[in-house]
Write a protein that holds these residues in place. Structure first.
Motif, PDB file in Angstrom:
ATOM      1  N   VAL A  71       1.113  -1.052   0.029  1.00 29.13           N
ATOM      2  CA  VAL A  71       0.093  -0.217  -0.203  1.00 29.13           C
ATOM      3  C   VAL A  71       0.782   1.252  -0.208  1.00 29.13           C
ATOM      4  CG1 VAL A  71      -2.008   0.937   0.936  1.00 29.13           C
ATOM      5  CG2 VAL A  71      -1.471  -1.755   1.595  1.00 29.13           C
ATOM      6  N   TRP A 111      -6.930  -0.126  -6.469  1.00 32.62           N
ATOM      7  CA  TRP A 111      -6.133  -1.020  -6.788  1.00 32.62           C
ATOM      8  C   TRP A 111      -5.813  -1.326  -8.153  1.00 32.62           C
ATOM      9  CZ3 TRP A 111      -5.875  -4.905  -3.372  1.00 32.62           C
ATOM     10  CH2 TRP A 111      -6.394  -4.824  -2.295  1.00 32.62           C
ATOM     11  N   ILE A 157      -5.875   9.271   0.428  1.00 29.93           N
ATOM     12  CA  ILE A 157      -5.616   8.576  -1.096  1.00 29.93           C
ATOM     13  C   ILE A 157      -5.411   7.125  -0.880  1.00 29.93           C
ATOM     14  CG2 ILE A 157      -4.403  10.285  -2.511  1.00 29.93           C
ATOM     15  CD1 ILE A 157      -6.903   7.252  -3.383  1.00 29.93           C
ATOM     16  N   SER A 158      -5.258   5.756  -0.819  1.00 33.90           N
ATOM     17  CA  SER A 158      -4.289   4.773  -1.130  1.00 33.90           C
ATOM     18  C   SER A 158      -4.436   4.011  -2.306  1.00 33.90           C
ATOM     19  CB  SER A 158      -4.198   3.958   0.051  1.00 33.90           C
ATOM     20  OG  SER A 158      -4.226   4.702   1.417  1.00 33.90           O
ATOM     21  N   ALA A 159      -2.875   3.652  -2.646  1.00 34.78           N
ATOM     22  CA  ALA A 159      -3.286   2.760  -3.501  1.00 34.78           C
ATOM     23  C   ALA A 159      -2.094   1.332  -3.009  1.00 34.78           C
ATOM     24  CB  ALA A 159      -2.071   3.824  -4.648  1.00 34.78           C
ATOM     25  N   LEU A 160      -3.377   0.644  -3.701  1.00 34.59           N
ATOM     26  CA  LEU A 160      -3.713  -0.791  -3.018  1.00 34.59           C
ATOM     27  C   LEU A 160      -2.529  -1.999  -4.167  1.00 34.59           C
ATOM     28  CD1 LEU A 160      -5.546   0.421  -1.696  1.00 34.59           C
ATOM     29  CD2 LEU A 160      -5.376  -1.695   0.352  1.00 34.59           C
ATOM     30  N   ASN A 216      -9.044  -3.950   1.445  1.00 33.01           N
ATOM     31  CA  ASN A 216      -9.953  -2.433   1.561  1.00 33.01           C
ATOM     32  C   ASN A 216     -10.431  -1.608   2.550  1.00 33.01           C
ATOM     33  OD1 ASN A 216     -10.104  -1.189  -1.245  1.00 33.01           O
ATOM     34  ND2 ASN A 216     -12.393  -0.785   0.147  1.00 33.01           N
ATOM     35  N   LYS A 255     -10.210   7.563   0.530  1.00 32.36           N
ATOM     36  CA  LYS A 255     -10.841   6.822  -0.763  1.00 32.36           C
ATOM     37  C   LYS A 255      -9.227   5.615  -0.839  1.00 32.36           C
ATOM     38  CE  LYS A 255     -13.728  10.290  -2.734  1.00 32.36           C
ATOM     39  NZ  LYS A 255     -14.824   9.112  -2.288  1.00 32.36           N
ATOM     40  N   THR A 256      -9.501   4.575  -1.876  1.00 27.97           N
ATOM     41  CA  THR A 256      -8.454   3.434  -2.302  1.00 27.97           C
ATOM     42  C   THR A 256      -8.978   3.526  -3.900  1.00 27.97           C
ATOM     43  OG1 THR A 256     -10.619   1.671  -2.131  1.00 27.97           O
ATOM     44  CG2 THR A 256      -8.460   1.986  -0.148  1.00 27.97           C
ATOM     45  N   PRO A 305       0.176   4.988   0.532  1.00 26.80           N
ATOM     46  CA  PRO A 305      -1.113   5.668   1.664  1.00 26.80           C
ATOM     47  C   PRO A 305      -0.471   7.692   1.338  1.00 26.80           C
ATOM     48  CG  PRO A 305      -0.143   5.392   3.521  1.00 26.80           C
ATOM     49  CD  PRO A 305       0.857   4.505   1.745  1.00 26.80           C
ATOM     50  N   LEU A 349      -7.555   0.166   5.103  1.00 27.51           N
ATOM     51  CA  LEU A 349      -7.246   1.322   4.042  1.00 27.51           C
ATOM     52  C   LEU A 349      -8.376   2.152   3.814  1.00 27.51           C
ATOM     53  CD1 LEU A 349      -3.757   2.410   3.840  1.00 27.51           C
ATOM     54  CD2 LEU A 349      -4.688  -0.870   4.128  1.00 27.51           C
ATOM     55  N   ALA A 350      -9.324   1.754   3.928  1.00 31.40           N
ATOM     56  CA  ALA A 350     -10.386   3.155   3.318  1.00 31.40           C
ATOM     57  C   ALA A 350     -11.454   3.856   4.837  1.00 31.40           C
ATOM     58  CB  ALA A 350     -11.772   2.340   3.269  1.00 31.40           C
TER      59      ALA A 350
END
Length: 270
Positions: free
Chosen positions: A113, A154, A125-128, A143, A151-152, A115, A146-147
């Protein structure tokens, strides 16, 4: 879902706070933190369990790595014997999932992740990215965690994490930099510092909220403010003369390149 955190720093605290706000069962959270004072503070503030060892980690559904990147290799060594089928979620910047897996003898259930700092106020905002062996249930677990702080999104390719780091990971600093510049411009034009700061901050906050809620794209919103022959047009022309968009692209490219280099270097720790 039983969640164990390794590390009780700012990002872990933000996630735990977000989970609490969302009504999560707080006794189902345990934090491994070596500092006794921090353990007491975390326990009192959030109503969670704390520990200074890995004894209970075999009972976790999800283990969150919330430590400095340079510490993660040792954490993997210490944790290895307690792993069964837990999902591992790493928020350690720059460390690739394949390297974590390698340090854990090929362990497959890992989500990486990226964040960003607005997560501290649940506006991140987090990218996973999930390794192929991560199940749909485990993806949903990651999810959910991190939510709790924003927001998330992928990613299908972990290589995109360098771009994510450059845009949303480093992005808050770019925004602060521009707010700082706008505030200084206001002072140079005769405003007092506090008024200039408030005008700059509220303009960024309001414009961002408008862009988020509007059905128009960003370019259209900009054009709507830029009346032909008006003051805004003159300001935009000055920005374009300074090639600001090229400068922003160069900044993002530099950050992405540094992210890749750091990933290479961190992966060499063996």
């Amino acid at each position: 879902m039983n969640i164990h955190f390794i590390g009780g720093g700012n990002m872990a605290r933000a996630i735990i706070g977000g989970l609490k706000q969302n009504g999560f069962d707080m006794p189902a959270i345990t934090v491994l933190e070596l500092d006794a004072d921090k353990r007491q503070t975390l326990s009192l503030e959030f109503g969670i369990n704390t520990t200074d060892n890995y004894a209970s980690f075999s009972q976790a559904d999800v283990i969150v790595f919330a430590v400095k990147p340079q510490q993660l290799r040792q954490v993997c060594n210490d944790l290895r014997s307690n792993l069964t089928q837990q999902l591992l979620v790493s928020i350690a910047a720059g460390v690739r999932s394949q390297d974590i897996s390698r340090w854990l003898d090929g362990y497959p259930a890992i989500v990486r992740v990226m964040p960003n700092t607005p997560a501290q106020i649940s506006a991140g905002i987090s990218a996973l990215y999930a390794m192929p062996q991560v199940s749909a249930t485990q993806r949903e677990q990651a999810n959910t965690i991190l939510a709790a702080v924003g927001k998330t999104v992928w990613l299908n390719d972990e290589g995109e994490m360098d771009a994510v780091t450059a845009i949303s990971g480093s992005g808050p600093a770019y925004v602060f930099y521009f707010i700082e510049a706008l505030q200084e411009a206001g002072v140079a034009l005769g405003l007092d510092a506090e008024a200039a700061k408030l005008l700059a901050l509220e303009t960024f906050a309001g414009a961002s909220l408008l862009a988020t809620q509007s059905k128009e794209d960003i370019k259209t919103l900009r054009a709507q403010v830029t009346s032909k022959g008006g003051t805004t047009e003159q300001g935009i022309l000055a920005l374009e003369t300074g090639n600001i968009k090229d400068i922003v692209r160069d900044a993002a490219k530099a950050a992405a390149a540094k992210s890749k280099l750091l990933g290479d270097q961190l992966g060499e720790i063996n």
